[in-house]
Design a protein around this motif. Structure first.
Motif, PDB file in Angstrom:
ATOM      1  N   LEU A   6      43.926  20.029  73.567  1.00  0.00           N
ATOM      2  CA  LEU A   6      45.008  21.000  73.646  1.00  0.00           C
ATOM      3  C   LEU A   6      45.323  21.572  72.266  1.00  0.00           C
ATOM      4  O   LEU A   6      45.552  22.780  72.114  1.00  0.00           O
ATOM      5  N   LEU A   7      45.300  20.721  71.242  1.00  0.00           N
ATOM      6  CA  LEU A   7      45.569  21.193  69.889  1.00  0.00           C
ATOM      7  C   LEU A   7      44.425  22.044  69.348  1.00  0.00           C
ATOM      8  O   LEU A   7      44.652  22.983  68.575  1.00  0.00           O
ATOM      9  N   VAL A   8      43.197  21.721  69.752  1.00  0.00           N
ATOM     10  CA  VAL A   8      42.065  22.562  69.375  1.00  0.00           C
ATOM     11  C   VAL A   8      42.219  23.949  69.997  1.00  0.00           C
ATOM     12  O   VAL A   8      42.021  24.977  69.340  1.00  0.00           O
ATOM     13  N   PHE A   9      42.586  23.989  71.278  1.00  0.00           N
ATOM     14  CA  PHE A   9      42.840  25.273  71.938  1.00  0.00           C
ATOM     15  C   PHE A   9      43.938  26.045  71.221  1.00  0.00           C
ATOM     16  O   PHE A   9      43.832  27.258  71.016  1.00  0.00           O
ATOM     17  N   ARG A  10      45.002  25.372  70.801  1.00  0.00           N
ATOM     18  CA  ARG A  10      46.102  26.029  70.089  1.00  0.00           C
ATOM     19  C   ARG A  10      45.592  26.670  68.801  1.00  0.00           C
ATOM     20  O   ARG A  10      45.992  27.786  68.456  1.00  0.00           O
ATOM     21  N   GLY A  61      45.864  30.991  79.622  1.00  0.00           N
ATOM     22  CA  GLY A  61      45.911  30.588  78.223  1.00  0.00           C
ATOM     23  C   GLY A  61      47.273  30.828  77.600  1.00  0.00           C
ATOM     24  O   GLY A  61      47.765  30.011  76.813  1.00  0.00           O
ATOM     25  N   GLU A  62      47.908  31.948  77.949  1.00  0.00           N
ATOM     26  CA  GLU A  62      49.253  32.240  77.433  1.00  0.00           C
ATOM     27  C   GLU A  62      50.244  31.170  77.884  1.00  0.00           C
ATOM     28  O   GLU A  62      51.090  30.714  77.109  1.00  0.00           O
ATOM     29  N   VAL A  63      50.149  30.767  79.147  1.00  0.00           N
ATOM     30  CA  VAL A  63      51.045  29.732  79.676  1.00  0.00           C
ATOM     31  C   VAL A  63      50.816  28.420  78.941  1.00  0.00           C
ATOM     32  O   VAL A  63      51.763  27.745  78.515  1.00  0.00           O
ATOM     33  N   LEU A  64      49.552  28.050  78.769  1.00  0.00           N
ATOM     34  CA  LEU A  64      49.248  26.765  78.141  1.00  0.00           C
ATOM     35  C   LEU A  64      49.623  26.752  76.673  1.00  0.00           C
ATOM     36  O   LEU A  64      50.038  25.717  76.144  1.00  0.00           O
ATOM     37  N   LEU A  65      49.495  27.899  76.004  1.00  0.00           N
ATOM     38  CA  LEU A  65      49.832  27.948  74.585  1.00  0.00           C
ATOM     39  C   LEU A  65      51.295  27.602  74.348  1.00  0.00           C
ATOM     40  O   LEU A  65      51.627  26.916  73.375  1.00  0.00           O
ATOM     41  N   ALA A  70      54.841  23.129  71.983  1.00  0.00           N
ATOM     42  CA  ALA A  70      55.799  22.030  72.146  1.00  0.00           C
ATOM     43  C   ALA A  70      55.134  20.689  71.886  1.00  0.00           C
ATOM     44  O   ALA A  70      55.719  19.798  71.250  1.00  0.00           O
ATOM     45  N   VAL A  71      53.885  20.527  72.357  1.00  0.00           N
ATOM     46  CA  VAL A  71      53.158  19.272  72.121  1.00  0.00           C
ATOM     47  C   VAL A  71      52.940  19.071  70.629  1.00  0.00           C
ATOM     48  O   VAL A  71      53.129  17.965  70.101  1.00  0.00           O
TER      49      VAL A  71
END
Length: 291
Positions: A6-10, A61-65, A70-71
């Motif tokens: 998730l942080l890599v995606f961010r 992707g916008e939703v997950l970002l 927050a994570v």
């Protein structure tokens, strides 16, 4: 969902390309691509669209970002809580702050913190309130020292607001002249900040019955006062800006019609329980109270 992926995606979303994200992470581009692909498989939706000039986010992707921000903030808070096991011998606080407070309140607070807890480092970034609040909301800052006029700042959202002080806003006038109130300056040339920053000044002038003639635009209180001292306009500045720098030739007059500026700190819920962040908060309160 793997939080590391998730942080890599961010990082990919923020960098705008796999190559730039790999560079920021210190990884290879294929490694970043593999983690992103694995995350997309786990959520069952494409998160980014790859193109010749970089990547763009899908709706998923916008939703997950938003969740990824927050994570990231919570993981940073976890790191700081673990540092408390060393009794504040380590830790880092990221502070975003508007210019005049960065020149007045912050140096004293950071110096006091360095004396009491030399292992804690403070990273200061100068930013106007909207940018500072956005940085805290995105997990890129721990504290935002911000202000609002006659009220708390707009755009707080879910952030916690802690007011620290209320300061008056003064008229700043050239050395020559007889004007002594806002209403007497209807025909004057005015110096204002950017379009967003001068809203309060314009509103006060309109309440006094006139539209200010804005001849110069700058948010730098040193530049503003040098212009005023040379008779090139008049302006309004909060007390902290005049504390940070006071041109010897300008006239400063109290003007209740200009209201007050409320200065305070905003942070994510629970951030004040992180020891390093709480320690800087205490020092800011002490500086404001004169302790």
């Amino acid at each position: 969902m793997d939080p590391r992926r998730l942080l890599v995606f961010r990082e990919v979303a923020r960098a705008g390309s796999l190559t730039a994200a790999a560079r920021a992470l210190g990884w290879t581009q294929p490694a970043v691509s593999q983690h992103l692909a694995a995350l997309e498989r786990s959520v069952g939706l494409p998160l980014v669209l790859r193109g010749p000039t970089g990547t763009s986010l899908t709706e998923a992707g916008e939703v997950l970002l938003r969740r990824a921000d927050a994570v990231a903030a919570e993981l940073h808070a976890a790191e700081e809580e673990l540092a408390s096991l060393a009794q504040l011998r380590a830790g880092r606080v990221r502070l975003h702050c508007f210019p005049s407070a960065a020149a007045t309140l912050v140096p004293e607070a950071v110096r006091a913190l360095a004396t009491s807890h030399p292992g804690i480092s403070v990273g200061l970034v100068e930013a106007e309130p909207p940018e500072a609040l956005a940085a805290v909301g995105a997990g890129d800052a721990d504290l935002a020292l911000v202000f609002g006029y006659d009220a708390e700042p707009v755009g707080l959202g879910p952030l916690v607001w802690r007011p620290l002080l209320t300061e008056p806003v003064h008229l700043v006038l050239p050395p020559e002249g007889t004007a002594s109130s806002l209403g007497a300056l209807a025909d004057a040339d005015w110096i204002g900040g950017c379009e967003r920053c001068r809203v309060h000044l314009v509103d006060c002038c309109r309440a006094a019955g006139f539209e200010p003639a804005l001849r110069h635009e700058t948010d730098d209180y040193v530049v503003v006062q040098n212009l005023v001292a040379r008779g090139l306009g008049v302006t309004a500045l909060p007390e902290s800006a005049l504390t940070a720098y006071r041109h010897p030739e300008v006239r400063v007059l109290e003007e209740p019609a200009l209201g007050h500026r409320v200065v305070g700190v905003a942070h994510r819920p629970g951030a004040d329980q992180v020891p390093a962040t709480a320690a800087l908060l205490r020092e800011l309160v002490t500086v404001v109270s004169g302790g």
